[in-house]
Motif scaffolding. Structure first.
Motif, PDB file in Angstrom:
ATOM      1  N   LEU A  88     -88.962 -73.908 -41.934  1.00  0.00           N
ATOM      2  CA  LEU A  88     -87.893 -74.879 -42.151  1.00  0.00           C
ATOM      3  C   LEU A  88     -86.556 -74.175 -42.303  1.00  0.00           C
ATOM      4  O   LEU A  88     -85.563 -74.573 -41.688  1.00  0.00           O
ATOM      5  CB  LEU A  88     -88.184 -75.731 -43.392  1.00  0.00           C
ATOM      6  N   ASP A 124     -75.903 -84.016 -48.648  1.00  0.00           N
ATOM      7  CA  ASP A 124     -76.869 -85.095 -48.806  1.00  0.00           C
ATOM      8  C   ASP A 124     -77.999 -84.883 -47.817  1.00  0.00           C
ATOM      9  O   ASP A 124     -77.775 -84.441 -46.679  1.00  0.00           O
ATOM     10  CB  ASP A 124     -76.213 -86.455 -48.542  1.00  0.00           C
ATOM     11  N   ILE A 125     -79.205 -85.191 -48.258  1.00  0.00           N
ATOM     12  CA  ILE A 125     -80.385 -85.104 -47.397  1.00  0.00           C
ATOM     13  C   ILE A 125     -81.064 -86.462 -47.449  1.00  0.00           C
ATOM     14  O   ILE A 125     -81.430 -86.935 -48.532  1.00  0.00           O
ATOM     15  CB  ILE A 125     -81.338 -83.992 -47.866  1.00  0.00           C
ATOM     16  N   ASP A 126     -81.197 -87.089 -46.296  1.00  0.00           N
ATOM     17  CA  ASP A 126     -81.770 -88.427 -46.222  1.00  0.00           C
ATOM     18  C   ASP A 126     -82.900 -88.475 -45.203  1.00  0.00           C
ATOM     19  O   ASP A 126     -82.912 -87.721 -44.227  1.00  0.00           O
ATOM     20  CB  ASP A 126     -80.688 -89.444 -45.818  1.00  0.00           C
ATOM     21  N   ARG A 127     -83.807 -89.386 -45.448  1.00  0.00           N
ATOM     22  CA  ARG A 127     -84.891 -89.686 -44.507  1.00  0.00           C
ATOM     23  C   ARG A 127     -84.459 -90.895 -43.692  1.00  0.00           C
ATOM     24  O   ARG A 127     -84.023 -91.904 -44.254  1.00  0.00           O
ATOM     25  CB  ARG A 127     -86.163 -89.987 -45.286  1.00  0.00           C
ATOM     26  N   ASP A 129     -85.872 -93.550 -40.956  1.00  0.00           N
ATOM     27  CA  ASP A 129     -87.055 -94.060 -40.262  1.00  0.00           C
ATOM     28  C   ASP A 129     -86.773 -94.156 -38.770  1.00  0.00           C
ATOM     29  O   ASP A 129     -85.696 -94.590 -38.355  1.00  0.00           O
ATOM     30  CB  ASP A 129     -87.449 -95.433 -40.803  1.00  0.00           C
ATOM     31  N   ASP A 134     -90.142 -89.919 -38.064  1.00  0.00           N
ATOM     32  CA  ASP A 134     -89.034 -89.928 -39.020  1.00  0.00           C
ATOM     33  C   ASP A 134     -88.114 -88.746 -38.796  1.00  0.00           C
ATOM     34  O   ASP A 134     -88.520 -87.678 -38.350  1.00  0.00           O
ATOM     35  CB  ASP A 134     -89.561 -89.945 -40.448  1.00  0.00           C
ATOM     36  N   ARG A 135     -86.844 -88.945 -39.107  1.00  0.00           N
ATOM     37  CA  ARG A 135     -85.786 -87.962 -38.875  1.00  0.00           C
ATOM     38  C   ARG A 135     -85.259 -87.448 -40.207  1.00  0.00           C
ATOM     39  O   ARG A 135     -85.287 -88.154 -41.210  1.00  0.00           O
ATOM     40  CB  ARG A 135     -84.624 -88.597 -38.100  1.00  0.00           C
ATOM     41  N   VAL A 136     -84.763 -86.243 -40.200  1.00  0.00           N
ATOM     42  CA  VAL A 136     -84.090 -85.646 -41.347  1.00  0.00           C
ATOM     43  C   VAL A 136     -82.599 -85.681 -41.058  1.00  0.00           C
ATOM     44  O   VAL A 136     -82.148 -85.176 -40.038  1.00  0.00           O
ATOM     45  CB  VAL A 136     -84.525 -84.177 -41.563  1.00  0.00           C
ATOM     46  N   LYS A 137     -81.838 -86.284 -41.973  1.00  0.00           N
ATOM     47  CA  LYS A 137     -80.381 -86.349 -41.814  1.00  0.00           C
ATOM     48  C   LYS A 137     -79.752 -85.495 -42.914  1.00  0.00           C
ATOM     49  O   LYS A 137     -79.889 -85.796 -44.098  1.00  0.00           O
ATOM     50  CB  LYS A 137     -79.889 -87.788 -41.918  1.00  0.00           C
ATOM     51  N   VAL A 138     -79.082 -84.433 -42.506  1.00  0.00           N
ATOM     52  CA  VAL A 138     -78.404 -83.546 -43.438  1.00  0.00           C
ATOM     53  C   VAL A 138     -76.902 -83.717 -43.230  1.00  0.00           C
ATOM     54  O   VAL A 138     -76.407 -83.553 -42.118  1.00  0.00           O
ATOM     55  CB  VAL A 138     -78.799 -82.071 -43.203  1.00  0.00           C
TER      56      VAL A 138
END
Length: 150
Positions: A88, A124-127, A129, A134-138
């Protein structure tokens, strides 16, 4: 009170966090700060106030030496100089390797010659859908600091 360094404090904190079954989000609510910032402080990369350290210590049942370490100067720069091997973390390294010059060019086109601060900064780290997975949004949000002429 015994003195422990930040690395030992981090080991103790992570063990306590696992025992307590608390998430960084839950600890952030207890401490009264942003989830990502609290995670970084617990990992030794930011410095908590004595009140924040006490709140984290109570939630995690930490000993006095570990709580004290949370208020000491942080050890920023958590990775060795070599290319990281954790998959990661390596992907973030890869992103900068592949897109670093693109990021630099676009930032400088929009702002001029300068840098994005990692001091006046939030993340910010968000999931997100997604039916394809699922995507990772940084989101990195740093103050722009122009280079100056002297």
């Amino acid at each position: 009170m015994d003195y422990i360094d930040r690395a030992e404090a981090t080991r103790r904190i992570l063990a306590a966090k696992e025992r307590a079954g608390l998430s960084f989000e839950e600890l952030a609510q207890v401490v009264g700060a942003h989830e990502v910032w609290v995670a970084s402080a617990l990992l030794g990369q930011n410095t908590m106030s004595s009140e924040q350290a006490a709140a984290a210590g109570k939630a995690l049942a930490l000993d006095e030496a570990t709580v004290a370490a949370l208020s000491r100067d942080a050890a920023r720069g958590s990775l060795p100089a070599a290319v990281p091997t954790d998959p990661l973390i390596y992907r973030f390294h890869e992103i900068v390797q592949v897109y670093g010059t693109t990021l630099k060019a676009v930032i400088e086109e929009k702002f001029g010659s300068g840098i994005m601060s990692a001091i006046d900064f939030s993340m910010d780290i968000d999931r997100v859908d997604d039916p394809r997975g699922d995507r990772v949004k940084v989101t990195l949000n740093g103050k722009f600091l122009p280079y100056r002429t002297w």
